[in-house]
Structures are given as C-alpha cells and as structure tokens.
Design a protein around this motif. Structure first.
Motif, PDB file in Angstrom:
ATOM      1  N   TYR A 173       6.240  16.466  -1.396  1.00 57.93           N
ATOM      2  CA  TYR A 173       5.430  15.247  -1.177  1.00 57.93           C
ATOM      3  C   TYR A 173       6.306  14.328  -0.387  1.00 57.93           C
ATOM      4  N   ILE A 174       5.529  13.603   0.386  1.00 56.40           N
ATOM      5  CA  ILE A 174       5.994  12.394   0.888  1.00 56.40           C
ATOM      6  C   ILE A 174       5.350  11.261   0.421  1.00 56.40           C
ATOM      7  N   LEU A 175       5.844  10.178  -0.403  1.00 55.53           N
ATOM      8  CA  LEU A 175       5.649   8.725  -0.681  1.00 55.53           C
ATOM      9  C   LEU A 175       5.762   7.884   0.516  1.00 55.53           C
ATOM     10  N   MET A 176       4.892   7.289   1.107  1.00 59.55           N
ATOM     11  CA  MET A 176       5.166   6.029   1.806  1.00 59.55           C
ATOM     12  C   MET A 176       4.596   4.654   1.790  1.00 59.55           C
ATOM     13  N   VAL A 177       5.610   4.033   1.917  1.00 57.34           N
ATOM     14  CA  VAL A 177       5.216   2.488   2.156  1.00 57.34           C
ATOM     15  C   VAL A 177       5.740   1.786   3.175  1.00 57.34           C
ATOM     16  N   MET A 237       1.349   2.665  -9.771  1.00 63.12           N
ATOM     17  CA  MET A 237       1.137   3.989 -10.673  1.00 63.12           C
ATOM     18  C   MET A 237       0.800   5.191  -9.905  1.00 63.12           C
ATOM     19  N   VAL A 238       1.387   6.585  -9.926  1.00 59.24           N
ATOM     20  CA  VAL A 238       0.923   7.586  -9.327  1.00 59.24           C
ATOM     21  C   VAL A 238       0.606   8.481 -10.292  1.00 59.24           C
ATOM     22  N   VAL A 294      -2.477   6.025  -2.373  1.00 56.47           N
ATOM     23  CA  VAL A 294      -2.312   6.372  -3.978  1.00 56.47           C
ATOM     24  C   VAL A 294      -2.351   5.020  -4.633  1.00 56.47           C
ATOM     25  N   GLY A 295      -2.125   4.063  -4.197  1.00 55.76           N
ATOM     26  CA  GLY A 295      -2.456   2.447  -5.147  1.00 55.76           C
ATOM     27  C   GLY A 295      -1.937   1.430  -4.196  1.00 55.76           C
ATOM     28  N   PHE A 296      -2.339   0.266  -4.687  1.00 60.34           N
ATOM     29  CA  PHE A 296      -1.915  -0.916  -4.004  1.00 60.34           C
ATOM     30  C   PHE A 296      -1.788  -2.042  -4.877  1.00 60.34           C
ATOM     31  N   MET A 309       0.748  -1.375   0.064  1.00 59.98           N
ATOM     32  CA  MET A 309      -0.034  -0.007  -0.006  1.00 59.98           C
ATOM     33  C   MET A 309       0.867   1.371  -0.004  1.00 59.98           C
ATOM     34  N   LEU A 310       0.727   2.130  -0.981  1.00 55.38           N
ATOM     35  CA  LEU A 310       1.525   3.240  -1.215  1.00 55.38           C
ATOM     36  C   LEU A 310       0.662   4.570  -0.840  1.00 55.38           C
ATOM     37  N   PHE A 311       0.878   5.322   0.409  1.00 57.39           N
ATOM     38  CA  PHE A 311       0.474   6.494   0.673  1.00 57.39           C
ATOM     39  C   PHE A 311       0.968   7.655   0.294  1.00 57.39           C
ATOM     40  N   GLY A 312       0.364   8.870   0.440  1.00 58.90           N
ATOM     41  CA  GLY A 312       1.068  10.205  -0.179  1.00 58.90           C
ATOM     42  C   GLY A 312       0.556  11.306   0.928  1.00 58.90           C
TER      43      GLY A 312
END
Length: 235
Positions: free
Chosen positions: A220-224, A197-198, A179-181, A161-164
């Motif tokens: 922005y911070i992208l987090m997984v 994909m973002v 953002v996506g999973f 799971m990718l968060f932003g």
C-alpha cells in the motif's frame, strides 16, 4: 468553472458557501492578507462535461466500457477542475515522515488461527482476507507521525490529509481514499508535529461485489502531499 482553469487572469477562487453576517469582513481580511486561509474542498470539482452524466446514475465505480468515469475522489477516473482536498494558502507547506510501520503481519490476528484457508484470491490472482475473520482490528491500528513545515512568511492553519491506495490494480478497489486528516496551527518558517491514526480494517479495505469487506495483501502507498510511504501487509 472549467473556463477559470485556463484563464491566466484568474489566479484564485474563493468558495465561501453561506458565510453569514460576518462573511464580508472575513473575505476582506483574506483578500488584503490579514488572514491566512487554510480551507480544503470537501468534494471533487468536475469539468462541465460531467453534466452529460445522468443525475440518476449514482454508481460510484467507473465503467470504462460504457464511458462512465465514476464518482467521488475514491472512484472518479476522469479529468478534474479541482480535486477533493484542494485548497490555497498564503503559505506553502512541506512534509517529513517521522515514523510509520513498513510492514504489518496479519497471521496472529486471524480468527480461526494460522491457516492458508483464510487467504482468498481475486479473479486476477491477488490475495486478500476478509475483515470479519480478523480477531482484532484494533490491534492492527497504527499511527503515522509527520512533521509539517510552514515555508511561508505567515502563520496559518493547515489541514494535513493522509490518503492511501493499493499498489496492485484490484477490480472494485478505490483509486485512493482518505485515511484521516488533522488541522494544525503553524508558525512561519517553523515545523509542527502531528499524527494520523490508520485503521487498516476501515481505511485500507473495501467492499467487494458480495458486500464483504476485504483487505488485499501486498503493498500500500500512504500519501500526504508529495510524500509517499510504502506499507506491506502480509499474512
């Protein structure tokens, strides 16, 4: 459910919903270690005190002046029992970033051409642009490539799971958003590669008080998991 969080005799909880006629067999396979679970919560599990919030109040955004904590993983600011996306497995996982951009330049995608008039500011002085003034959101799309490492002794499926979130505190913006999973099949002590994909126009923007979809400029911070990646969106 709040009692379970602090009870040392409760190591895990299985939430199965409506498992159907094969549910008993599936539960047995998980309990006795024949199957490695990989489910994730599709909701935020609030504490018991959240029942004091009126069910008729469906505002998403928090309002500290009225003691309202907001709703969903995007806007909720209160204490949680289990967070959106929480899940247990007999394996543990680590992530390694393989590729992702560090900067996106928006100048060439402005509908009316390069003009400082396309940059707006919030009341706090944070610059943003309107998504509908971008000539091509598809051209901004990029991919985050990740290595998912199963550090456990069992094969299993795992949901990446990718968060932003924006680094700047912006009124009305989500605390973070999904953002996506991807669900990947992993082997014990092996790594698997996956991509997410973002689309900044969809995944990093939000609707302001006028209903306009805005994309703030800045970091922005992208987090997984525990992994974080910094992305700069600039004009």
């Amino acid at each position: 459910m709040s009692f379970a969080e602090e009870d040392p005799q409760i190591a895990s909880i299985m939430w199965v919903g409506y498992p159907g006629e094969a549910g008993g067999k599936a539960l047995g396979e998980i309990i006795f270690g024949e199957y490695n679970p990989g489910g994730r919560l599709p909701m935020t599990w609030y504490p018991e005190s959240f029942t004091n919030i009126s069910m008729a109040d469906m505002r998403m955004r928090a309002d500290p002046s009225r003691g309202y904590p907001g709703r969903t993983h995007r806007f909720y600011t209160g204490k949680t029992i289990y967070k959106f996306g929480h899940g247990l497995s007999y394996s543990s996982y680590k992530y390694k970033l393989l590729s992702a951009p560090q900067k996106l330049q928006l100048l060439e995608f402005i509908e009316s051409g390069p003009s400082q008039n396309m940059i707006y500011q919030t009341g706090d002085g944070i610059a943003y642009i309107l998504v509908n003034e971008l000539s091509s959101c598809d051209s901004l799309t990029f991919y985050v490539k990740l290595s998912v490492i199963n550090t456990g002794a069992m094969d299993g499926s795992h949901v990446v799971m990718l968060f932003g979130r924006a680094s700047n505190v912006i009124k009305g913006a989500p605390e973070k958003q999904l953002v996506g999973f991807n669900r990947v099949q992993t082997e014990a002590y092996r790594s698997t590669v996956t991509t997410v994909m973002v689309d900044p126009c969809k995944h990093l923007s939000f609707a302001n008080e006028k209903g306009e979809r805005v994309l703030p400029l800045g970091e922005y911070i992208l987090m997984v998991g525990d992994l974080e990646h910094s992305l700069l969106i600039d004009f």
